[in-house]
Design a protein around this motif. Structure first.
Motif, PDB file in Angstrom:
ATOM      1  N   TYR A  23       0.826  -1.202   0.000  1.00 54.86           N
ATOM      2  CA  TYR A  23       0.000   0.000   0.000  1.00 54.86           C
ATOM      3  C   TYR A  23       0.860   1.252   0.000  1.00 54.86           C
ATOM      4  N   ASP A  24       0.467   2.205  -0.836  1.00 59.83           N
ATOM      5  CA  ASP A  24       1.108   3.521  -0.887  1.00 59.83           C
ATOM      6  C   ASP A  24       0.016   4.555  -0.641  1.00 59.83           C
ATOM      7  N   ASN A  25       0.215   5.469   0.286  1.00 58.67           N
ATOM      8  CA  ASN A  25      -0.819   6.457   0.619  1.00 58.67           C
ATOM      9  C   ASN A  25      -1.187   7.351  -0.552  1.00 58.67           C
ATOM     10  N   ARG A  51      -1.890  -3.770   5.846  1.00 61.95           N
ATOM     11  CA  ARG A  51      -1.223  -2.978   4.810  1.00 61.95           C
ATOM     12  C   ARG A  51       0.268  -2.915   5.090  1.00 61.95           C
ATOM     13  N   TYR A  53       2.978  -0.599   4.161  1.00 61.15           N
ATOM     14  CA  TYR A  53       3.160   0.734   3.588  1.00 61.15           C
ATOM     15  C   TYR A  53       4.560   0.863   2.996  1.00 61.15           C
ATOM     16  N   ASP A  55       5.585   4.003   1.672  1.00 63.83           N
ATOM     17  CA  ASP A  55       5.784   5.444   1.510  1.00 63.83           C
ATOM     18  C   ASP A  55       7.194   5.892   1.893  1.00 63.83           C
ATOM     19  N   VAL A  59       7.628   3.911   8.038  1.00 61.80           N
ATOM     20  CA  VAL A  59       6.354   3.195   8.027  1.00 61.80           C
ATOM     21  C   VAL A  59       6.495   1.820   7.382  1.00 61.80           C
ATOM     22  N   PHE A  60       7.425   1.677   6.463  1.00 60.53           N
ATOM     23  CA  PHE A  60       7.680   0.371   5.857  1.00 60.53           C
ATOM     24  C   PHE A  60       8.139  -0.629   6.919  1.00 60.53           C
ATOM     25  N   SER A  63       5.343  -1.465   9.326  1.00 60.53           N
ATOM     26  CA  SER A  63       4.377  -2.370   8.699  1.00 60.53           C
ATOM     27  C   SER A  63       4.875  -3.809   8.728  1.00 60.53           C
ATOM     28  N   ILE A 115       2.335   4.225  12.943  1.00 63.83           N
ATOM     29  CA  ILE A 115       2.264   4.360  11.475  1.00 63.83           C
ATOM     30  C   ILE A 115       1.527   5.630  11.105  1.00 63.83           C
ATOM     31  N   ARG A 116       0.462   5.959  11.842  1.00 68.77           N
ATOM     32  CA  ARG A 116      -0.329   7.159  11.511  1.00 68.77           C
ATOM     33  C   ARG A 116       0.396   8.457  11.819  1.00 68.77           C
TER      34      ARG A 116
END
Length: 117
Positions: A23-25, A51, A53, A55, A59-60, A63, A115-116
């Motif tokens: 997933y990419d935002n 997900r 991520y 980005d 975050v990778f 995740s 992550i957020r």
């Protein structure tokens, strides 16, 4: 490179009954190059997938830790993954190593919240 690794880890996660998507935002789910059509029921996901991520590095890695592909350890006096240093902590005031303890990010913090942030 993150997308390639994320695709491999999402396939490995299936061995542990974890549905995961890359997933990419900015673009959403990064589609895999399946030979079957997108609406083929073999590729339908029954529930909301985890997900991975791609980005940025932070975050990778978070995740991957969330799906138990890796374990993230961070020194107690480091704040790369935990964005909330203790009150009064100033990086320039730390002149020496503050201790040998490491914390497991997945065990100490809610990875979804990290992550957020």
């Amino acid at each position: 490179m993150r997308v390639e690794v994320a695709r491999k880890e999402s396939m490995k996660a299936l061995m542990y009954d974890i549905e995961a998507v890359v997933y990419d935002n900015r673009t959403g789910i990064v589609k895999d190059n399946f030979a079957a059509a997108e609406d083929d029921e073999d590729y339908e996901i029954d529930e909301e997938p985890e997900r991975i991520y791609v980005d940025n590095d932070r975050v990778f890695l978070l995740s991957l830790a969330k799906i138990n592909a890796i374990r993230l350890l961070e020194r107690k006096d480091s704040f790369f993954f935990n964005p909330n240093p203790p009150d009064g902590w100033v990086e320039k005031d730390v002149e020496e190593y503050l201790g040998g303890e490491y914390i497991n990010i997945s065990m100490e913090y809610n990875v979804d919240e990290l992550i957020r942030k």
